[in-house]
Design an enzyme around this catalytic site. Structure first.
Site: not given
Length: 216
Positions: A58, A84-86
């Site tokens: 996400a 967590v996508k950054i």
């Protein structure tokens, strides 16, 4: 090579998971927007379908490190299965470092250069996502980028997993598997293309026809 589904459509998620084809789901703001549902609702539905050993990616929306960290902490608190996508930005690397130091799994996304992947790994990213198809779209070779990252990570002993994103067709999948990429994430239609083969269909039809000749 593990296969992830690039979708937030719960029907596609269920079908792919029940086939045993996937061990993860990746989302981004564009994918979420297609479902016309609240983000938390979509994420919850996906997590309900996926098993304990699977991962759901996400993405944060903030562009500053402080905002990314805040969003990342909130996402990670929803489930231990969430990654967590950054984005591969200077502020993003700050957030990757802060979140990874807290034991949160992070994927650096929209990676278009091996140098970005190197920095992501140094910042503590668990995953890095080079975009294969989008490079192909502009006349470059996305597979070459993945091969470069694989070679560099192997040479340097880097444990960060490579998630080949923007996979467009089965040829991409075969070549990525050949070069030792850890994960390929793709739309449901590509998974269907991977299993579909007219020779298989003809062989099964032939078996059934021949079986009718067997005395009952």
């Amino acid at each position: 090579m593990r296969i992830f589904l690039d979708s937030a459509n719960i029907d596609e998620v269920k079908k792919a998971y029940e086939m045993g084809a996937i061990t993860g789901v990746t989302t981004n703001p564009s994918i979420i927007s297609r479902e016309n549902k609240k983000f938390d609702d979509v994420l919850g539905e996906i997590l309900d379908v996926m098993g304990e050993e699977t991962l759901v990616f996400a993405e944060v929306l903030a562009l500053d490190a402080e905002g990314m960290i805040k969003e990342g902490l909130a996402l990670a608190a929803k489930s231990p299965n969430i990654v967590v996508k950054i984005p591969a930005l200077p502020e993003g690397l700050k957030a990757v470092k802060a979140l990874s130091e807290k034991g949160i799994k992070v994927c650096v996304t929209v990676c278009f250069a091996a140098t970005q992947a190197i920095l992501a790994a140094n910042a503590g990213a668990s995953f890095v996502a080079p975009f294969v198809g989008r490079l192909d779209d502009i006349g470059e070779n996305g597979l070459n980028l993945c091969a470069d990252i694989r070679e560099i990570f192997d040479a340097q002993g880097i444990d960060t997993k490579i998630v080949a994103a923007s996979v467009r067709h089965p040829v991409h999948v075969t070549e990525l598997a050949r070069m030792g990429i850890d994960i390929a994430t793709m739309p449901f239609k590509v998974i269907n293309q991977m299993i579909a083969n007219p020779n298989t269909d003809r062989a099964v039809a032939g078996f059934l026809k021949d079986w009718e000749k067997v005395p009952k």
